[in-house]
Design a protein around this motif. Structure first.
Motif: not given
Length: 147
Positions: A43-46, A85-86, A90-91, A96-98
């Motif tokens: 669920t983190g930043i990809d 998102v940050t 990290v931005t 995960s929302p999709m």
């Protein structure tokens, strides 16, 4: 006259050594517990988002093109980008929302299949169904029969 097919059959039995039996049973019991856990997606930043300087450079390139009539006026070089998102300083962008939206849409489109998938993870191992059989009928979760 023919006399084929006579003769005895052979039976071979393999026994699990005592030193391996108990750890094997414990490992199988742990596997039964772990398989009840639902899939846990990342669920983190990809993908990292562009920095403000990169976004400005994009827009300056468009502005230069506009000055020579090569791009329409009012064009935004960064339009259409999803909201970044940050997380942890990290931005970037997260998928995960999709994934969650797709999962909800699939459940809405086919609630019966969604309930079956949910039951796989919530039903006690001894009551799970495999067609018309329960786990006990197919030997699931009953490791006392290990030789």
């Amino acid at each position: 006259m023919g006399g084929g097919g006579k003769g005895g059959g052979q039976t071979q039995q393999t026994e699990i050594p005592d030193w391996l039996r108990d750890p094997t049973i414990r490992n199988l019991e742990r596997a039964e517990t772990v398989q009840q856990m639902e899939y846990m997606p990342y669920t983190g930043i990809d993908v990292a988002a562009q920095s403000p300087m990169q976004q400005l450079a994009n827009q300056q390139a468009v502005s230069a093109a506009q000055a020579f009539g090569m791009a329409p006026m009012g064009f935004d070089a960064n339009a259409g980008m999803p909201t970044a998102v940050t997380q942890g300083g990290v931005t970037g962008y997260a998928s995960s929302p999709m994934f969650e939206a797709a999962k909800l849409a699939a459940e809405a489109a086919d609630p019966r299949s969604a309930e079956i998938r949910r039951a796989i993870y919530t039903a006690p191992v001894s009551t799970r169904k495999y067609g018309n059989l329960t786990a006990a009928d197919v030997g699931g979760a009953d490791y006392s029969k290990i030789i």
